[in-house]
Design an enzyme around this catalytic site. Structure first.
Site, PDB file in Angstrom:
ATOM      1  N   GLY A  32       0.806  -1.221   0.000  1.00 20.78           N
ATOM      2  CA  GLY A  32       0.000   0.000   0.000  1.00 20.78           C
ATOM      3  C   GLY A  32       0.834   1.263   0.000  1.00 20.78           C
ATOM      4  O   GLY A  32       1.836   1.372  -0.705  1.00 20.78           O
ATOM      5  N   ASP A  34       2.760   2.443   2.300  1.00 24.15           N
ATOM      6  CA  ASP A  34       4.107   2.186   2.825  1.00 24.15           C
ATOM      7  C   ASP A  34       5.057   1.758   1.707  1.00 24.15           C
ATOM      8  O   ASP A  34       6.135   2.327   1.536  1.00 24.15           O
ATOM      9  CB  ASP A  34       4.010   1.108   3.917  1.00 24.15           C
ATOM     10  CG  ASP A  34       5.259   0.995   4.779  1.00 24.15           C
ATOM     11  OD1 ASP A  34       6.102   1.909   4.767  1.00 24.15           O
ATOM     12  OD2 ASP A  34       5.380  -0.021   5.479  1.00 24.15           O
ATOM     13  N   GLY A 124      -6.552   0.618   4.476  1.00 25.06           N
ATOM     14  CA  GLY A 124      -6.193  -0.385   3.469  1.00 25.06           C
ATOM     15  C   GLY A 124      -6.256  -1.780   4.069  1.00 25.06           C
ATOM     16  O   GLY A 124      -7.316  -2.231   4.503  1.00 25.06           O
TER      17      GLY A 124
END
Length: 169
Positions: A32, A34, A124
């Site tokens: 996601g 990150d 997410g």
């Protein structure tokens, strides 16, 4: 007074003093937001995250906390990493999610950041319901004393943008 704005798009394309990363506790990258921040920002971010793991956060960054690193190749001075809670229908973790926003703003203030771009933390893979996440994010930022001049919520899709827009009303 902090201005709250909404943008639909890719947070890694934002120009801001600080970009907030919805990190996992390892600080070593992931999926996601990150993963996208680590990929676009380059190895300098991971290098500083590894140094944080070797010193202050040997067991990882606790949920609800925030820490800053360089932004590497991103169009920002810093990345503020915060670890959101995993959603649980059986346990109210709202305070931990609110803490992500408060702690990120505290770190931004320590750095002297004036513009901060936030994703929709925990929405997410951590499955926080978007409407509730938007409510917590907007209420927390509105009620947190900060020298940050602009908080920009950068939402990936229509659904997230619309949920945050309803909260800004």
């Amino acid at each position: 007074m902090t201005t709250l704005t909404l943008v639909q798009g890719d947070i890694t394309r934002q120009s801001a003093d600080a970009i907030v990363n919805a990190a996992n506790s390892s600080l070593l990258g992931g999926g996601g937001v990150d993963g996208a921040i680590h990929r676009r920002g380059g190895p300098a971010i991971l290098e500083e995250c590894r140094a944080l793991r070797a010193s202050r956060y040997r067991n990882g960054l606790p949920t609800g906390r925030a820490v800053a690193t360089t932004a590497g190749a991103l169009d920002a001075r810093w990345v503020i990493h915060t670890v959101g809670p995993v959603y649980s229908a059986g346990e109210d973790r709202s305070e931990l999610l609110a803490s992500c926003y408060r702690e990120s703003l505290r770190v931004a203030d320590e750095l002297g950041a004036r513009t901060v771009a936030f994703p929709a933390v925990s929405t997410g893979v951590y499955r926080w319901p978007m409407e509730d996440a938007a409510r917590i994010a907007v209420e927390t930022v509105r009620n947190t004393a900060t020298a940050v001049e602009e908080v920009r919520f950068v939402l990936f899709d229509d659904r997230a943008y619309e949920a945050f827009a309803r909260q800004l009303g």
